[in-house]
Write a protein that holds these residues in place. Structure first.
Motif, PDB file in Angstrom:
ATOM      1  N   ILE A 174       1.536   6.654  -6.872  1.00 54.19           N
ATOM      2  CA  ILE A 174       0.391   7.483  -7.267  1.00 54.19           C
ATOM      3  C   ILE A 174       0.650   8.944  -6.890  1.00 54.19           C
ATOM      4  O   ILE A 174       0.326   9.863  -7.651  1.00 54.19           O
ATOM      5  CB  ILE A 174      -0.910   6.952  -6.631  1.00 54.19           C
ATOM      6  CG1 ILE A 174      -1.275   5.606  -7.264  1.00 54.19           C
ATOM      7  CG2 ILE A 174      -2.053   7.955  -6.781  1.00 54.19           C
ATOM      8  CD1 ILE A 174      -2.418   4.890  -6.586  1.00 54.19           C
ATOM      9  N   GLY A 175       1.247   9.170  -5.733  1.00 58.57           N
ATOM     10  CA  GLY A 175       1.566  10.528  -5.313  1.00 58.57           C
ATOM     11  C   GLY A 175       2.552  11.209  -6.244  1.00 58.57           C
ATOM     12  O   GLY A 175       2.396  12.388  -6.573  1.00 58.57           O
ATOM     13  N   ILE A 176       3.568  10.486  -6.699  1.00 54.35           N
ATOM     14  CA  ILE A 176       4.550  11.054  -7.632  1.00 54.35           C
ATOM     15  C   ILE A 176       3.892  11.385  -8.969  1.00 54.35           C
ATOM     16  O   ILE A 176       4.132  12.451  -9.539  1.00 54.35           O
ATOM     17  CB  ILE A 176       5.741  10.093  -7.810  1.00 54.35           C
ATOM     18  CG1 ILE A 176       6.589  10.071  -6.534  1.00 54.35           C
ATOM     19  CG2 ILE A 176       6.605  10.500  -9.003  1.00 54.35           C
ATOM     20  CD1 ILE A 176       7.668   9.013  -6.513  1.00 54.35           C
ATOM     21  N   LEU A 177       3.059  10.471  -9.456  1.00 54.58           N
ATOM     22  CA  LEU A 177       2.360  10.751 -10.719  1.00 54.58           C
ATOM     23  C   LEU A 177       1.450  11.964 -10.597  1.00 54.58           C
ATOM     24  O   LEU A 177       1.392  12.802 -11.511  1.00 54.58           O
ATOM     25  CB  LEU A 177       1.549   9.525 -11.154  1.00 54.58           C
ATOM     26  CG  LEU A 177       2.327   8.353 -11.732  1.00 54.58           C
ATOM     27  CD1 LEU A 177       1.377   7.211 -12.078  1.00 54.58           C
ATOM     28  CD2 LEU A 177       3.093   8.783 -12.969  1.00 54.58           C
ATOM     29  N   THR A 178       0.747  12.065  -9.486  1.00 54.38           N
ATOM     30  CA  THR A 178      -0.138  13.208  -9.282  1.00 54.38           C
ATOM     31  C   THR A 178       0.665  14.506  -9.175  1.00 54.38           C
ATOM     32  O   THR A 178       0.246  15.551  -9.691  1.00 54.38           O
ATOM     33  CB  THR A 178      -0.998  13.006  -8.020  1.00 54.38           C
ATOM     34  OG1 THR A 178      -1.677  11.762  -8.115  1.00 54.38           O
ATOM     35  CG2 THR A 178      -2.010  14.112  -7.851  1.00 54.38           C
ATOM     36  N   THR A 179       1.824  14.444  -8.518  1.00 52.86           N
ATOM     37  CA  THR A 179       2.684  15.621  -8.392  1.00 52.86           C
ATOM     38  C   THR A 179       3.132  16.140  -9.751  1.00 52.86           C
ATOM     39  O   THR A 179       3.205  17.358  -9.972  1.00 52.86           O
ATOM     40  CB  THR A 179       3.917  15.294  -7.523  1.00 52.86           C
ATOM     41  OG1 THR A 179       3.463  14.887  -6.229  1.00 52.86           O
ATOM     42  CG2 THR A 179       4.836  16.491  -7.374  1.00 52.86           C
ATOM     43  N   LEU A 180       3.404  15.229 -10.665  1.00 54.97           N
ATOM     44  CA  LEU A 180       3.843  15.642 -11.996  1.00 54.97           C
ATOM     45  C   LEU A 180       2.784  16.456 -12.733  1.00 54.97           C
ATOM     46  O   LEU A 180       3.116  17.337 -13.535  1.00 54.97           O
ATOM     47  CB  LEU A 180       4.226  14.423 -12.830  1.00 54.97           C
ATOM     48  CG  LEU A 180       5.452  13.636 -12.363  1.00 54.97           C
ATOM     49  CD1 LEU A 180       5.619  12.374 -13.198  1.00 54.97           C
ATOM     50  CD2 LEU A 180       6.699  14.506 -12.442  1.00 54.97           C
ATOM     51  N   ALA A 182       0.829  -1.206   0.000  1.00 54.76           N
ATOM     52  CA  ALA A 182       0.000   0.000   0.000  1.00 54.76           C
ATOM     53  C   ALA A 182       0.867   1.261   0.000  1.00 54.76           C
ATOM     54  O   ALA A 182       0.580   2.226  -0.723  1.00 54.76           O
ATOM     55  CB  ALA A 182      -0.934  -0.003   1.208  1.00 54.76           C
ATOM     56  N   ILE A 183       1.937   1.254   0.772  1.00 52.45           N
ATOM     57  CA  ILE A 183       2.820   2.422   0.824  1.00 52.45           C
ATOM     58  C   ILE A 183       3.510   2.637  -0.511  1.00 52.45           C
ATOM     59  O   ILE A 183       3.596   3.770  -1.016  1.00 52.45           O
ATOM     60  CB  ILE A 183       3.839   2.271   1.968  1.00 52.45           C
ATOM     61  CG1 ILE A 183       3.122   2.398   3.313  1.00 52.45           C
ATOM     62  CG2 ILE A 183       4.954   3.297   1.856  1.00 52.45           C
ATOM     63  CD1 ILE A 183       3.959   2.006   4.507  1.00 52.45           C
ATOM     64  N   ARG A 184       3.987   1.574  -1.114  1.00 51.79           N
ATOM     65  CA  ARG A 184       4.666   1.708  -2.418  1.00 51.79           C
ATOM     66  C   ARG A 184       3.723   2.219  -3.501  1.00 51.79           C
ATOM     67  O   ARG A 184       4.090   3.087  -4.298  1.00 51.79           O
ATOM     68  CB  ARG A 184       5.280   0.372  -2.830  1.00 51.79           C
ATOM     69  CG  ARG A 184       6.469   0.012  -1.985  1.00 51.79           C
ATOM     70  CD  ARG A 184       7.038  -1.305  -2.366  1.00 51.79           C
ATOM     71  NE  ARG A 184       8.132  -1.622  -1.456  1.00 51.79           N
ATOM     72  CZ  ARG A 184       8.650  -2.811  -1.311  1.00 51.79           C
ATOM     73  NH1 ARG A 184       8.199  -3.817  -2.029  1.00 51.79           N
ATOM     74  NH2 ARG A 184       9.627  -3.013  -0.465  1.00 51.79           N
ATOM     75  N   ILE A 185       2.526   1.691  -3.545  1.00 54.38           N
ATOM     76  CA  ILE A 185       1.554   2.154  -4.537  1.00 54.38           C
ATOM     77  C   ILE A 185       1.161   3.607  -4.258  1.00 54.38           C
ATOM     78  O   ILE A 185       1.026   4.412  -5.185  1.00 54.38           O
ATOM     79  CB  ILE A 185       0.304   1.238  -4.564  1.00 54.38           C
ATOM     80  CG1 ILE A 185       0.687  -0.166  -5.030  1.00 54.38           C
ATOM     81  CG2 ILE A 185      -0.787   1.811  -5.445  1.00 54.38           C
ATOM     82  CD1 ILE A 185       1.235  -0.217  -6.435  1.00 54.38           C
ATOM     83  N   VAL A 235      -4.200   9.459   0.571  1.00 54.16           N
ATOM     84  CA  VAL A 235      -5.550   8.874   0.475  1.00 54.16           C
ATOM     85  C   VAL A 235      -5.489   7.497  -0.183  1.00 54.16           C
ATOM     86  O   VAL A 235      -6.166   6.561   0.260  1.00 54.16           O
ATOM     87  CB  VAL A 235      -6.500   9.836  -0.288  1.00 54.16           C
ATOM     88  CG1 VAL A 235      -7.801   9.152  -0.644  1.00 54.16           C
ATOM     89  CG2 VAL A 235      -6.756  11.074   0.542  1.00 54.16           C
ATOM     90  N   SER A 236      -4.668   7.351  -1.214  1.00 53.00           N
ATOM     91  CA  SER A 236      -4.582   6.043  -1.877  1.00 53.00           C
ATOM     92  C   SER A 236      -3.949   4.998  -0.955  1.00 53.00           C
ATOM     93  O   SER A 236      -4.365   3.837  -0.971  1.00 53.00           O
ATOM     94  CB  SER A 236      -3.839   6.149  -3.204  1.00 53.00           C
ATOM     95  OG  SER A 236      -2.570   6.691  -3.027  1.00 53.00           O
ATOM     96  N   VAL A 237      -2.979   5.378  -0.117  1.00 52.74           N
ATOM     97  CA  VAL A 237      -2.416   4.430   0.861  1.00 52.74           C
ATOM     98  C   VAL A 237      -3.507   3.976   1.824  1.00 52.74           C
ATOM     99  O   VAL A 237      -3.639   2.778   2.116  1.00 52.74           O
ATOM    100  CB  VAL A 237      -1.236   5.057   1.642  1.00 52.74           C
ATOM    101  CG1 VAL A 237      -0.853   4.197   2.838  1.00 52.74           C
ATOM    102  CG2 VAL A 237      -0.034   5.249   0.745  1.00 52.74           C
ATOM    103  N   LEU A 238      -4.306   4.922   2.296  1.00 54.59           N
ATOM    104  CA  LEU A 238      -5.386   4.589   3.230  1.00 54.59           C
ATOM    105  C   LEU A 238      -6.415   3.659   2.592  1.00 54.59           C
ATOM    106  O   LEU A 238      -6.805   2.642   3.181  1.00 54.59           O
ATOM    107  CB  LEU A 238      -6.065   5.872   3.717  1.00 54.59           C
ATOM    108  CG  LEU A 238      -7.231   5.677   4.685  1.00 54.59           C
ATOM    109  CD1 LEU A 238      -6.741   5.049   5.980  1.00 54.59           C
ATOM    110  CD2 LEU A 238      -7.921   6.990   4.946  1.00 54.59           C
TER     111      LEU A 238
END
Length: 162
Positions: free
Chosen positions: A23-29, A16-19, A42-45
């Motif tokens: 997702i966070g890096i992609l969203t940041t871009l 969950a943390i890796r995904i 939110v995606s980790v949760l």
């Protein structure tokens, strides 16, 4: 495993943390760092809540299948193992007197091997354990816990080969 154990399982948290980081890096871009951190968290949760439920229901049929075998289990983990037509997923159980393979993907869902039926057990390459039934037939078990399996078999008197 009990339902609560799926929520504390290290492999689920790690996944969950890796995904979430990905997702966070992609969203940041595309949206900026604040949105990336928020969406990643939110995606980790969400993944940490959904995956345990999915795994619990996926393993539930195996819990019913395990009830007909003698306890205590020395080893009881999900693995992949070979059959005539390839590899299948299931559970590998070690008791003091038998090795048990359970799989919902095969026509024969259980295979129980006694000490007399197993010629030898050896540690294979790349996270595998080979269980030899005779000179030409063997079952290859794919698991991350190969060293643990070999140690359990060695300490309980199974014919293990280095």
């Amino acid at each position: 495993m009990k339902f609560s154990e799926f929520f504390t399982a290290p492999f689920i948290r790690s996944f969950a943390i890796r995904i979430g980081i990905f997702i966070g890096i992609l969203t940041t871009l595309f949206s900026g760092w604040k949105m990336g951190i928020l969406i990643g968290a939110v995606s980790v949760l969400v993944i940490s809540l959904i995956l345990p439920v999915l795994f619990y229901f996926a393993f539930l049929p195996y819990v019913r299948m395990k009830q007909k075998f003698a306890r205590p289990f020395l080893f009881d983990e999900p693995v992949r193992f070979t059959v005539k037509k390839g590899t299948v997923g299931g559970f590998f159980i070690i008791t003091e007197k038998t090795l048990v393979f359970l799989s919902k993907e095969c026509t024969s869902q259980t295979l129980e091997l006694s000490r007399d039926e197993v010629k030898s057990v050896s540690l294979g390459k790349d996270l595998t354990v080979d269980i030899y039934l005779n000179n030409t037939q063997f079952i290859r078990v794919f698991s991350g816990a190969c060293d643990e399996i070999m140690e359990i078999l060695r300490t309980n008197g199974w014919n293990t080969v280095e």
